[in-house]
Design a protein around this motif. Structure first.
Motif, PDB file in Angstrom:
ATOM      1  N   LEU A  62     -32.471 -44.606  -0.761  1.00 24.72           N
ATOM      2  CA  LEU A  62     -32.280 -43.302  -0.123  1.00 24.72           C
ATOM      3  C   LEU A  62     -30.810 -43.047   0.194  1.00 24.72           C
ATOM      4  O   LEU A  62     -30.401 -41.900   0.361  1.00 24.72           O
ATOM      5  N   GLY A  63     -30.016 -44.136   0.300  1.00 25.94           N
ATOM      6  CA  GLY A  63     -28.609 -43.981   0.646  1.00 25.94           C
ATOM      7  C   GLY A  63     -27.648 -44.527  -0.377  1.00 25.94           C
ATOM      8  O   GLY A  63     -26.455 -44.647  -0.095  1.00 25.94           O
ATOM      9  N   ALA A  64     -28.143 -44.867  -1.574  1.00 23.71           N
ATOM     10  CA  ALA A  64     -27.260 -45.467  -2.571  1.00 23.71           C
ATOM     11  C   ALA A  64     -27.711 -45.135  -3.979  1.00 23.71           C
ATOM     12  O   ALA A  64     -28.901 -44.904  -4.236  1.00 23.71           O
ATOM     13  N   VAL A  65     -26.764 -45.115  -4.885  1.00 22.18           N
ATOM     14  CA  VAL A  65     -27.037 -44.978  -6.307  1.00 22.18           C
ATOM     15  C   VAL A  65     -26.143 -45.968  -7.048  1.00 22.18           C
ATOM     16  O   VAL A  65     -24.998 -46.196  -6.649  1.00 22.18           O
ATOM     17  N   VAL A  66     -26.668 -46.579  -8.097  1.00 24.79           N
ATOM     18  CA  VAL A  66     -25.954 -47.629  -8.824  1.00 24.79           C
ATOM     19  C   VAL A  66     -25.605 -47.156 -10.223  1.00 24.79           C
ATOM     20  O   VAL A  66     -26.426 -46.546 -10.919  1.00 24.79           O
ATOM     21  N   CYS A  67     -24.379 -47.450 -10.638  1.00 21.01           N
ATOM     22  CA  CYS A  67     -23.935 -47.241 -12.014  1.00 21.01           C
ATOM     23  C   CYS A  67     -23.367 -48.555 -12.540  1.00 21.01           C
ATOM     24  O   CYS A  67     -23.121 -49.483 -11.772  1.00 21.01           O
ATOM     25  N   GLU A  68     -23.146 -48.626 -13.838  1.00 23.75           N
ATOM     26  CA  GLU A  68     -22.476 -49.785 -14.409  1.00 23.75           C
ATOM     27  C   GLU A  68     -20.965 -49.605 -14.293  1.00 23.75           C
ATOM     28  O   GLU A  68     -20.432 -48.504 -14.470  1.00 23.75           O
ATOM     29  N   PHE A  69     -20.276 -50.685 -13.984  1.00 25.45           N
ATOM     30  CA  PHE A  69     -18.818 -50.706 -13.983  1.00 25.45           C
ATOM     31  C   PHE A  69     -18.324 -50.321 -15.373  1.00 25.45           C
ATOM     32  O   PHE A  69     -18.922 -50.647 -16.391  1.00 25.45           O
ATOM     33  N   ASN A  70     -17.246 -49.582 -15.425  1.00 28.60           N
ATOM     34  CA  ASN A  70     -16.613 -49.100 -16.666  1.00 28.60           C
ATOM     35  C   ASN A  70     -17.394 -47.986 -17.359  1.00 28.60           C
ATOM     36  O   ASN A  70     -17.038 -47.582 -18.471  1.00 28.60           O
ATOM     37  N   ASP A  71     -18.419 -47.461 -16.714  1.00 30.39           N
ATOM     38  CA  ASP A  71     -19.216 -46.381 -17.311  1.00 30.39           C
ATOM     39  C   ASP A  71     -18.922 -45.059 -16.595  1.00 30.39           C
ATOM     40  O   ASP A  71     -19.619 -44.668 -15.662  1.00 30.39           O
ATOM     41  N   LEU A  72     -17.892 -44.359 -17.050  1.00 28.40           N
ATOM     42  CA  LEU A  72     -17.517 -43.091 -16.410  1.00 28.40           C
ATOM     43  C   LEU A  72     -18.554 -42.001 -16.646  1.00 28.40           C
ATOM     44  O   LEU A  72     -18.742 -41.128 -15.788  1.00 28.40           O
ATOM     45  N   HIS A  73     -19.249 -42.039 -17.772  1.00 27.99           N
ATOM     46  CA  HIS A  73     -20.291 -41.030 -18.026  1.00 27.99           C
ATOM     47  C   HIS A  73     -21.426 -41.176 -17.013  1.00 27.99           C
ATOM     48  O   HIS A  73     -21.948 -40.177 -16.496  1.00 27.99           O
ATOM     49  N   GLY A  74     -21.803 -42.421 -16.731  1.00 22.78           N
ATOM     50  CA  GLY A  74     -22.836 -42.649 -15.728  1.00 22.78           C
ATOM     51  C   GLY A  74     -22.399 -42.208 -14.346  1.00 22.78           C
ATOM     52  O   GLY A  74     -23.180 -41.631 -13.585  1.00 22.78           O
ATOM     53  N   VAL A  75     -21.132 -42.463 -14.011  1.00 25.01           N
ATOM     54  CA  VAL A  75     -20.596 -42.030 -12.719  1.00 25.01           C
ATOM     55  C   VAL A  75     -20.622 -40.515 -12.613  1.00 25.01           C
ATOM     56  O   VAL A  75     -21.031 -39.951 -11.589  1.00 25.01           O
ATOM     57  N   GLU A  76     -20.202 -39.854 -13.669  1.00 23.99           N
ATOM     58  CA  GLU A  76     -20.174 -38.387 -13.656  1.00 23.99           C
ATOM     59  C   GLU A  76     -21.572 -37.810 -13.462  1.00 23.99           C
ATOM     60  O   GLU A  76     -21.766 -36.862 -12.692  1.00 23.99           O
ATOM     61  N   ALA A  77     -22.552 -38.388 -14.146  1.00 27.71           N
ATOM     62  CA  ALA A  77     -23.928 -37.898 -14.018  1.00 27.71           C
ATOM     63  C   ALA A  77     -24.442 -38.088 -12.589  1.00 27.71           C
ATOM     64  O   ALA A  77     -25.129 -37.212 -12.052  1.00 27.71           O
ATOM     65  N   ALA A  78     -24.118 -39.216 -11.973  1.00 23.34           N
ATOM     66  CA  ALA A  78     -24.569 -39.470 -10.599  1.00 23.34           C
ATOM     67  C   ALA A  78     -23.894 -38.526  -9.612  1.00 23.34           C
ATOM     68  O   ALA A  78     -24.539 -37.995  -8.696  1.00 23.34           O
ATOM     69  N   LEU A  79     -22.600 -38.286  -9.789  1.00 23.98           N
ATOM     70  CA  LEU A  79     -21.873 -37.411  -8.880  1.00 23.98           C
ATOM     71  C   LEU A  79     -22.291 -35.950  -9.016  1.00 23.98           C
ATOM     72  O   LEU A  79     -22.216 -35.180  -8.046  1.00 23.98           O
ATOM     73  N   ALA A  80     -22.726 -35.579 -10.190  1.00 27.26           N
ATOM     74  CA  ALA A  80     -23.093 -34.180 -10.438  1.00 27.26           C
ATOM     75  C   ALA A  80     -24.266 -33.714  -9.581  1.00 27.26           C
ATOM     76  O   ALA A  80     -24.449 -32.509  -9.377  1.00 27.26           O
ATOM     77  N   LYS A  81     -25.030 -34.652  -9.046  1.00 28.03           N
ATOM     78  CA  LYS A  81     -26.166 -34.282  -8.197  1.00 28.03           C
ATOM     79  C   LYS A  81     -25.725 -33.778  -6.825  1.00 28.03           C
ATOM     80  O   LYS A  81     -26.529 -33.206  -6.085  1.00 28.03           O
ATOM     81  N   GLY A  82     -24.476 -34.056  -6.456  1.00 27.46           N
ATOM     82  CA  GLY A  82     -23.923 -33.488  -5.230  1.00 27.46           C
ATOM     83  C   GLY A  82     -24.311 -34.175  -3.945  1.00 27.46           C
ATOM     84  O   GLY A  82     -24.068 -33.625  -2.857  1.00 27.46           O
ATOM     85  N   ASP A  83     -24.902 -35.373  -4.024  1.00 23.43           N
ATOM     86  CA  ASP A  83     -25.335 -36.039  -2.798  1.00 23.43           C
ATOM     87  C   ASP A  83     -24.567 -37.324  -2.513  1.00 23.43           C
ATOM     88  O   ASP A  83     -24.917 -38.078  -1.607  1.00 23.43           O
ATOM     89  N   VAL A  84     -23.499 -37.583  -3.273  1.00 29.06           N
ATOM     90  CA  VAL A  84     -22.722 -38.812  -3.091  1.00 29.06           C
ATOM     91  C   VAL A  84     -21.534 -38.553  -2.178  1.00 29.06           C
ATOM     92  O   VAL A  84     -20.672 -37.717  -2.480  1.00 29.06           O
ATOM     93  N   ALA A  85     -21.491 -39.286  -1.072  1.00 24.37           N
ATOM     94  CA  ALA A  85     -20.375 -39.157  -0.130  1.00 24.37           C
ATOM     95  C   ALA A  85     -19.150 -39.902  -0.616  1.00 24.37           C
ATOM     96  O   ALA A  85     -18.017 -39.441  -0.442  1.00 24.37           O
ATOM     97  N   ALA A  86     -19.364 -41.077  -1.228  1.00 29.89           N
ATOM     98  CA  ALA A  86     -18.231 -41.914  -1.604  1.00 29.89           C
ATOM     99  C   ALA A  86     -18.580 -42.842  -2.746  1.00 29.89           C
ATOM    100  O   ALA A  86     -19.733 -43.278  -2.890  1.00 29.89           O
ATOM    101  N   ILE A  87     -17.579 -43.137  -3.550  1.00 33.34           N
ATOM    102  CA  ILE A  87     -17.634 -44.247  -4.490  1.00 33.34           C
ATOM    103  C   ILE A  87     -16.997 -45.438  -3.782  1.00 33.34           C
ATOM    104  O   ILE A  87     -15.869 -45.351  -3.300  1.00 33.34           O
TER     105      ILE A  87
END
Length: 455
Positions: free
Chosen positions: A199-224
């Motif tokens: 409920l308070g975290a999402v995981v991506c693979e290191f070195n995967d900027l596409h995965g990071v972008e997809a996770a951030l696009a949801k608008g609920d991430v406070a911080a990397i």
């Protein structure tokens, strides 16, 4: 018929080596064995901290003293220390400026919940060493990361932190998550865990900027929240452009970027962030920042501080959920000031870099000579041999590269030859006190073991 192998080592040969080295260790330390049998029962499972059971030896040695890069145990063995408290003593055990600062402050009081002139000096030194942040003091990096995340959630109004698969940011609940079949789940093995951490975290693979972008696009991430290099596992280096991409994506999607330098402070003066020109919104470092005195620091940019002050002024009165009674005590500041000004110097890092390069080259030469399908990674003063081909790209590959059976045998074998490395993985640190002959002894011991395992 070919024999089954683990990390290229025939299983029967590995088992025979491990059994012999365990027996050799047990026979060589009777005083420690006797003392533990008599006194360890007062602790849960015989250890004062549960992770001490992760050392692979038949029983623990008991340390009599440590100085520089050398430990002496109660059985009289001198040990070249490349673990160095898993970074806590990265600059060596009891550097003289630190020991003097401790003695001086001890006569003035240990804690009184008020600042000192040395606290002001330490603040100036923190900014000089790490960058222009508004600082706070904690006791552990776990606490510092926890508090930094509270600030990030407060100023963004968002619930989630984005972390990388296989990461470690201390025993912080928020980051105890992992990827399973592409989904974020609670990390396996957590003790007494009842909350749904996803409920308070999402995981991506290191070195995967596409995965990071997809996770951030949801608008609920406070911080990397990330280390510059993945550590506390088989070490994973960032690919070119990865950190620049994280910075750009965080900015574009309204998330904050938190850099945790607790292990990568080995990179050079100011850590990986300063050496490589990273620009986080919040910055965390612990372990050796005060020479081994339990201390961590975290800071935020002026822009984040302004946003937080607006939030803080408007929130209801009551507990913030941040801070511990013994944090920011005068002993911490005495040790911070001494370490930052007299221990964590450019000269010290130059010595450490040269020694670590010597170590990495020697280990890689042994691997090449004996045809082991392994590789070596170095980040400043931090060196690891990894019992798999490389380089590794992400946390999933790092987990697959981990070979506990091989590593345990190697660790015991190295200790029998007078060399101590970190118990959790194959991490080695070179301190300013580490001598070339100690490095050469470690390389020789490593080479001797590989010669037998890959004969």
């Amino acid at each position: 018929m070919s024999q089954p192998a683990i990390a290229g080592v025939p299983t029967d040969r590995l088992n025979a080596f491990a059994l012999r080295e365990a027996k050799r260790y047990g026979q060589s330390r009777p005083k420690a064995a006797k003392a533990l049998a008599a006194g360890a029962g007062h602790y849960l499972n015989g250890v004062p901290m549960h992770w001490m059971r992760d050392w692979p030896m038949p029983h623990l040695p008991l340390v009599a003293q440590a100085k520089g890069a050398r430990i002496t145990d109660i059985d009289g063995y001198g040990i070249d220390d490349f673990c160095l408290g898993d970074t806590g003593s990265m600059f060596g055990h009891s550097p003289k400026p630190l020991a003097r600062a401790i003695r001086k402050q001890a006569g003035r009081g240990l804690t009184y919940m008020l600042p000192t002139e040395t606290a002001l000096k330490a603040g100036r030194l923190l900014t000089k060493r790490f960058g222009d942040f508004r600082w706070q003091i904690a006791t552990t990096a776990t606490d510092a990361n926890r508090f930094a995340l509270r600030v990030a959630r407060a100023v963004t109004g968002r619930p989630k932190v984005l972390v990388f698969n296989g990461c470690y940011h201390g025993t912080l609940d928020d980051t105890m998550v992992e990827l399973s079949h592409g989904e974020t789940v609670n990390r396996a093995g957590l003790v007494g865990q009842v909350q749904d951490l996803t409920l308070g975290a999402v995981v991506c693979e290191f070195n995967d900027l596409h995965g990071v972008e997809a996770a951030l696009a949801k608008g609920d991430v406070a911080a990397i929240l990330t280390e510059p290099v993945m550590t506390n596992s088989c070490m994973v280096l960032p690919e070119p452009g990865f950190h620049a991409g994280l910075r750009a994506l965080a900015q574009a999607h309204g998330a904050l970027l938190i850099i945790d330098e607790t292990h990568t402070i080995s990179s050079g003066q100011g850590g990986y962030t300063k050496v490589h020109g990273l620009t986080p919104d919040l910055f965390v470092v612990g372990k050796c920042v005060a020479g081994g005195m339990p201390t961590a620091v975290w800071g935020m940019t002026d822009a984040v501080a302004e946003r937080f002050n607006v939030y803080d002024a408007a929130r209801p009165a009551g507990h913030s959920g941040m801070g511990t009674t013994l944090s920011a005590n005068p002993m911490q500041f005495a040790c911070l000031a001494a370490t930052l000004s007299k221990v964590m110097t450019k000269h010290a890092y130059a010595v450490m870099e040269a020694g670590a390069a010597r170590l990495a080259e020697g280990l890689q030469q042994a691997i090449t000579t004996h045809g082991a399908p392994w590789h070596v990674v170095r980040v400043g003063a931090r060196v690891e041999f990894i019992c798999a081909p490389g380089p590794l790209k992400n946390g999933t590959e790092a987990a697959a590269a981990h070979q506990p059976q091989v590593e345990a045998a190697l660790h015991t074998g190295l200790l029998n030859r007078g060399c101590l490395i970190a118990p959790f993985h194959n991490m080695m640190l070179v301190s300013p006190a580490t001598r070339p002959r100690q490095i050469d002894r470690l390389v020789l011991a490593f080479d001797e073991i590989l010669a037998e395992l890959f004969a």
